[in-house]
Design a protein around this motif. Structure first.
Motif, PDB file in Angstrom:
ATOM      1  N   ALA A 157       0.724  -1.364  -0.089  1.00 19.00           N
ATOM      2  CA  ALA A 157       0.005  -0.020   0.074  1.00 19.00           C
ATOM      3  C   ALA A 157       0.942   1.160   0.020  1.00 19.00           C
ATOM      4  O   ALA A 157       0.611   2.420  -0.612  1.00 19.00           O
ATOM      5  CB  ALA A 157      -1.058  -0.166   1.198  1.00 19.00           C
ATOM      6  N   GLU A 158       2.028   1.023   0.588  1.00 17.84           N
ATOM      7  CA  GLU A 158       2.998   2.256   0.801  1.00 17.84           C
ATOM      8  C   GLU A 158       3.904   2.239  -0.308  1.00 17.84           C
ATOM      9  O   GLU A 158       4.925   3.399  -0.262  1.00 17.84           O
ATOM     10  CB  GLU A 158       3.537   2.119   2.112  1.00 17.84           C
ATOM     11  N   SER A 159       3.829   1.339  -1.318  1.00 17.03           N
ATOM     12  CA  SER A 159       5.129   1.294  -2.130  1.00 17.03           C
ATOM     13  C   SER A 159       5.125   2.274  -3.114  1.00 17.03           C
ATOM     14  O   SER A 159       3.972   2.799  -3.660  1.00 17.03           O
ATOM     15  CB  SER A 159       4.797  -0.080  -2.886  1.00 17.03           C
ATOM     16  N   ASP A 160       6.265   2.799  -3.799  1.00 15.71           N
ATOM     17  CA  ASP A 160       6.223   3.561  -4.742  1.00 15.71           C
ATOM     18  C   ASP A 160       6.788   3.013  -6.200  1.00 15.71           C
ATOM     19  O   ASP A 160       6.850   3.668  -7.172  1.00 15.71           O
ATOM     20  CB  ASP A 160       7.307   4.852  -4.488  1.00 15.71           C
ATOM     21  N   ALA A 161       6.340   1.574  -6.253  1.00 18.22           N
ATOM     22  CA  ALA A 161       6.443   0.955  -7.596  1.00 18.22           C
ATOM     23  C   ALA A 161       5.444   1.371  -8.456  1.00 18.22           C
ATOM     24  O   ALA A 161       4.424   1.827  -8.172  1.00 18.22           O
ATOM     25  CB  ALA A 161       6.398  -0.799  -7.102  1.00 18.22           C
ATOM     26  N   THR A 162       5.957   1.171  -9.727  1.00 22.27           N
ATOM     27  CA  THR A 162       4.755   1.635 -10.635  1.00 22.27           C
ATOM     28  C   THR A 162       3.674   0.841 -11.064  1.00 22.27           C
ATOM     29  O   THR A 162       2.582   0.797 -11.217  1.00 22.27           O
ATOM     30  CB  THR A 162       5.638   1.837 -12.041  1.00 22.27           C
ATOM     31  N   ARG A 163       4.003  -0.837 -10.902  1.00 21.07           N
ATOM     32  CA  ARG A 163       2.912  -1.546 -11.226  1.00 21.07           C
ATOM     33  C   ARG A 163       3.225  -2.753 -10.235  1.00 21.07           C
ATOM     34  O   ARG A 163       3.439  -4.001 -10.495  1.00 21.07           O
ATOM     35  CB  ARG A 163       3.108  -2.370 -12.714  1.00 21.07           C
ATOM     36  N   PRO A 164       2.801  -2.602  -9.193  1.00 24.28           N
ATOM     37  CA  PRO A 164       3.019  -3.753  -7.916  1.00 24.28           C
ATOM     38  C   PRO A 164       1.735  -4.722  -8.008  1.00 24.28           C
ATOM     39  O   PRO A 164       0.852  -3.997  -8.376  1.00 24.28           O
ATOM     40  CB  PRO A 164       3.189  -2.904  -6.669  1.00 24.28           C
ATOM     41  N   VAL A 165       1.924  -5.944  -7.762  1.00 20.43           N
ATOM     42  CA  VAL A 165       1.087  -6.729  -7.551  1.00 20.43           C
ATOM     43  C   VAL A 165       1.287  -7.688  -6.103  1.00 20.43           C
ATOM     44  O   VAL A 165       2.384  -7.780  -5.723  1.00 20.43           O
ATOM     45  CB  VAL A 165       0.575  -7.573  -8.648  1.00 20.43           C
TER      46      VAL A 165
END
Length: 233
Positions: A157-165
């Motif tokens: 939820a806090e990730s700055d990834a572009t396309r997390p799953v």
């Protein structure tokens, strides 16, 4: 304040939390203890951690009963939980109706958030599925592994990834703010795990533990279980 000590799989944390106020009203006890990978919780019990009640996979509860650590007569199934895909609320849903599309979902993610791949129910299964799809090595550097699904989902939820799953049990996804279920795993890759509650053989609060088990499994709590992500057996 005296607590009822629990050792539970992370899958049941949201459900237990939703019943905590009702339990306290009936017993005067708060609920304390640990939620996490089921293997880690079993190891804590074996190591002597104080516990009144267990909520773990049905198979593991049966094993602990054989080891003399759980009361076999107290065992009751709570429900089953599917392992599912997760996305952030701000991201589009991903669809995986078959193994090929699931493979593409994982390959298209720049970060894949999962629970412990050696001790948690969902994490062990995810590792198996990735190997089954033939992409374990290819996506290894993108795996973000945490002690349990709830922690993995919070970090996602806090990730700055572009396309997390994410991939963990549906109950842990539902309980995490900023994350939503994007669908169950497809046929051939799916997993539905039955969770069972039991009183420990060394429970200091055996009576209260039985009260919580009744709350967790009562017919009139079916809507609460469904809202938390538990499917009927």
């Amino acid at each position: 304040m005296t607590n009822l000590n629990i050792l539970s799989g992370g899958a049941a944390q949201g459900l237990v939390g939703s019943l905590a106020a009702k339990f306290k009203a009936q017993t005067g006890l708060d609920i304390g203890g640990d939620f996490g990978a089921v293997g880690a919780m079993a190891d804590k019990l074996r190591a002597g951690a104080p516990a009144d009640i267990l909520i773990l996979t049905s198979a593991l509860i049966a094993t602990l009963a054989k080891e003399g650590l759980a009361e076999g007569t107290s065992m009751k199934d709570v429900g089953q939980v599917e392992t599912a895909l997760a996305v952030r609320e701000s991201d589009p849903l991903v669809s995986a109706p078959d193994a090929t599309s699931l493979r593409n979902v994982f390959l298209g993610a720049d970060a894949i958030f999962v629970p412990d791949t050696k001790a948690s129910t969902a994490g062990i299964h995810v590792a198996k599925v990735l190997a089954q799809l033939g992409i374990a090595d290819e996506i290894a550097s993108r795996l973000k592994i945490y002690p349990n699904g709830a922690t993995a989902m919070r970090h996602m939820a806090e990730s700055d990834a572009t396309r997390p799953v994410g991939c963990t049990q549906a109950t842990e996804i539902i309980a995490t703010k900023g994350i939503r279920v994007s669908g169950a795993l497809p046929k051939g890759c799916e997993l539905a795990t039955v969770y069972t509650a039991a009183v420990t053989t060394k429970a200091a609060h055996a009576r209260e533990a039985k009260i919580l088990i009744e709350l967790l499994t009562a017919a009139d709590q079916s809507t609460v279980r469904a809202h938390a992500g538990f499917l009927p057996l």
